[in-house]
Design a protein around this motif. Structure first.
Motif, PDB file in Angstrom:
ATOM      1  N   ALA A 112       1.905 -18.518  -1.549  1.00 42.62           N
ATOM      2  CA  ALA A 112       2.768 -17.812  -2.228  1.00 42.62           C
ATOM      3  C   ALA A 112       1.695 -16.803  -3.195  1.00 42.62           C
ATOM      4  CB  ALA A 112       3.894 -18.399  -2.836  1.00 42.62           C
ATOM      5  N   ARG A 113       0.823 -17.523  -3.857  1.00 38.70           N
ATOM      6  CA  ARG A 113       0.088 -16.687  -4.723  1.00 38.70           C
ATOM      7  C   ARG A 113      -0.902 -15.680  -3.950  1.00 38.70           C
ATOM      8  NH1 ARG A 113      -0.480 -14.547  -9.794  1.00 38.70           N
ATOM      9  NH2 ARG A 113      -2.497 -14.749 -10.561  1.00 38.70           N
ATOM     10  N   ALA A 114      -1.515 -16.074  -3.030  1.00 38.60           N
ATOM     11  CA  ALA A 114      -2.185 -15.299  -2.021  1.00 38.60           C
ATOM     12  C   ALA A 114      -1.385 -14.122  -1.475  1.00 38.60           C
ATOM     13  CB  ALA A 114      -2.925 -16.140  -0.931  1.00 38.60           C
ATOM     14  N   ARG A 115      -0.272 -14.273  -0.883  1.00 40.00           N
ATOM     15  CA  ARG A 115       0.396 -13.264  -0.458  1.00 40.00           C
ATOM     16  C   ARG A 115       0.904 -12.294  -1.697  1.00 40.00           C
ATOM     17  NH1 ARG A 115       2.535 -17.494   3.003  1.00 40.00           N
ATOM     18  NH2 ARG A 115       4.161 -17.967   1.427  1.00 40.00           N
ATOM     19  N   GLU A 116       1.281 -12.908  -2.722  1.00 37.77           N
ATOM     20  CA  GLU A 116       1.555 -11.979  -3.826  1.00 37.77           C
ATOM     21  C   GLU A 116       0.438 -11.141  -4.249  1.00 37.77           C
ATOM     22  OE1 GLU A 116       2.408 -12.507  -8.627  1.00 37.77           O
ATOM     23  OE2 GLU A 116       1.972 -14.280  -7.273  1.00 37.77           O
ATOM     24  N   LEU A 117      -0.844 -11.523  -4.395  1.00 34.60           N
ATOM     25  CA  LEU A 117      -1.944 -10.739  -4.800  1.00 34.60           C
ATOM     26  C   LEU A 117      -2.383  -9.726  -3.697  1.00 34.60           C
ATOM     27  CD1 LEU A 117      -3.801 -13.581  -6.868  1.00 34.60           C
ATOM     28  CD2 LEU A 117      -2.873 -11.608  -7.846  1.00 34.60           C
ATOM     29  N   LEU A 118      -2.379 -10.340  -2.603  1.00 36.04           N
ATOM     30  CA  LEU A 118      -2.520  -9.508  -1.609  1.00 36.04           C
ATOM     31  C   LEU A 118      -1.845  -8.148  -1.790  1.00 36.04           C
ATOM     32  CD1 LEU A 118      -3.410 -11.755   1.656  1.00 36.04           C
ATOM     33  CD2 LEU A 118      -5.176 -10.064   0.766  1.00 36.04           C
ATOM     34  N   GLY A 119      -0.496  -8.202  -1.837  1.00 34.06           N
ATOM     35  CA  GLY A 119       0.282  -7.266  -1.849  1.00 34.06           C
ATOM     36  C   GLY A 119      -0.125  -6.430  -3.140  1.00 34.06           C
ATOM     37  N   ASP A 124      -1.728  -5.623   3.142  1.00 35.16           N
ATOM     38  CA  ASP A 124      -0.404  -6.448   3.529  1.00 35.16           C
ATOM     39  C   ASP A 124      -0.814  -7.700   4.156  1.00 35.16           C
ATOM     40  OD1 ASP A 124       1.571  -7.046   5.043  1.00 35.16           O
ATOM     41  OD2 ASP A 124       2.123  -5.269   5.905  1.00 35.16           O
ATOM     42  N   PRO A 125       0.051  -8.779   3.172  1.00 37.68           N
ATOM     43  CA  PRO A 125      -0.529  -9.844   3.784  1.00 37.68           C
ATOM     44  C   PRO A 125      -0.114 -10.597   5.024  1.00 37.68           C
ATOM     45  CG  PRO A 125       1.361 -10.094   2.190  1.00 37.68           C
ATOM     46  CD  PRO A 125       0.817  -8.749   2.244  1.00 37.68           C
ATOM     47  N   ARG A 126       0.734  -9.716   5.588  1.00 39.17           N
ATOM     48  CA  ARG A 126       0.981 -10.121   7.139  1.00 39.17           C
ATOM     49  C   ARG A 126      -0.089  -9.627   8.198  1.00 39.17           C
ATOM     50  NH1 ARG A 126       6.405  -6.846   7.327  1.00 39.17           N
ATOM     51  NH2 ARG A 126       5.113  -5.497   6.189  1.00 39.17           N
ATOM     52  N   GLU A 127      -0.774  -8.856   7.509  1.00 40.32           N
ATOM     53  CA  GLU A 127      -2.239  -8.170   8.423  1.00 40.32           C
ATOM     54  C   GLU A 127      -3.483  -8.760   8.003  1.00 40.32           C
ATOM     55  OE1 GLU A 127      -2.524  -4.140   8.519  1.00 40.32           O
ATOM     56  OE2 GLU A 127      -0.321  -3.661   8.599  1.00 40.32           O
ATOM     57  N   TYR A 128      -3.483  -9.108   6.747  1.00 39.80           N
ATOM     58  CA  TYR A 128      -4.721  -9.816   6.243  1.00 39.80           C
ATOM     59  C   TYR A 128      -5.031 -11.008   5.846  1.00 39.80           C
ATOM     60  CZ  TYR A 128      -6.245  -4.584   5.465  1.00 39.80           C
ATOM     61  OH  TYR A 128      -6.246  -3.533   5.695  1.00 39.80           O
ATOM     62  N   MET A 129      -4.190 -11.789   5.612  1.00 39.49           N
ATOM     63  CA  MET A 129      -4.169 -13.461   5.475  1.00 39.49           C
ATOM     64  C   MET A 129      -5.194 -14.049   6.469  1.00 39.49           C
ATOM     65  SD  MET A 129      -2.496 -14.845   2.847  1.00 39.49           S
ATOM     66  CE  MET A 129      -2.069 -16.415   3.452  1.00 39.49           C
TER      67      MET A 129
END
Length: 245
Positions: A112-119, A124-129
């Motif tokens: 959740a923290r990774a997705r939050e910070l990527l945003g 976009d976390p859907r593209e970059y994670m």
């Protein structure tokens, strides 16, 4: 927050840091600027004990860091380098969650923290994670490097010329980004640069480091308007001002 008390450091017979004392306030954007070889990076690296002082004290929140466990100290301090140093065999998500994992955060909290910070940095976390570092541009890699340093919610972040290898447009974008994140998160940043314009734009206060000493420590406006000596005046002068002297 951070306090240097009469700190000295030598390498062989060369005195690199010569009895410097200063404080960095909580939530401050503090910039160390000066010519190459003046002691900026050595000063920065002493904050997370990558370099140990020969004498003097360095305190964080009133505690002498010499008595702290080095691993725990470093896990609590974000660190961003010019050499982006993402782990090439790890995905973006794995890179960002590395320090939280070392600090034993639950997996769901890490993700959740990774997705939050990527945003927060417009990735976009859907593209970059699940991308690999090799699939990113230099600017994207540095954005990931910044949020990796922020992922475990450190109170302090150290940044050693993090944007100097980037093209001017990307560099400007990341300067604006880090300034916004610093204000938004209230984090204390100690930032090293030799670029005057970058220092003037980012800093709440600037320490001008020259020959191992602090030539002047003040706000950007105060340094421009009232330089402490000829060295500071010349260092902050525009090219036209230098020609006219």
């Amino acid at each position: 927050m951070i306090e240097f008390r009469n700190v000295c450091k030598s390498f062989a017979d060369h005195r690199v840091i010569d009895g410097i004392s200063f404080t960095v306030g909580t939530g401050e954007f503090f910039v160390l600027v000066g010519p190459s070889g003046g002691g900026k990076t050595t000063t920065l690296k002493m904050i997370n004990r990558l370099v140990e002082p020969d004498s003097g004290q360095i305190l964080i929140d009133g505690h002498d860091i010499a008595s702290e466990d080095v691993r725990e100290l470093r896990l609590g301090i974000g660190y961003v380098l010019q050499q982006i140093a993402l782990f090439p065999n790890m995905t973006v998500g794995q890179n960002v969650t590395l320090i939280p994992e070392l600090k034993h955060w639950p997996a769901a909290k890490r993700m959740a923290r990774a997705r939050e910070l990527l945003g927060e940095v417009d990735l976009d976390p859907r593209e970059y994670m699940n991308r690999m570092p090799s699939e990113l541009s230099g600017g994207e890699q540095q954005r990931v490097g910044i949020i990796r340093a922020l992922a475990a919610q450190p109170k302090v972040m150290l940044m050693d010329e993090p944007f100097s290898a980037l093209d001017p447009i990307t560099r400007t974008q990341l300067q604006e980004l880090i300034k916004r994140l610093q204000r938004q998160l209230g984090i204390t940043i100690v930032f090293v640069t030799h670029d005057i314009d970058e220092a003037l734009y980012l800093a709440d206060r600037i320490a001008v480091v020259h020959d191992g000493r602090i030539a002047q420590l003040d706000s950007p406006d105060a340094i421009r308007q009232s330089p402490a000596d000829d060295f500071v005046a010349d260092f902050f002068a525009s090219p036209r001002e230098r020609r006219d002297r």
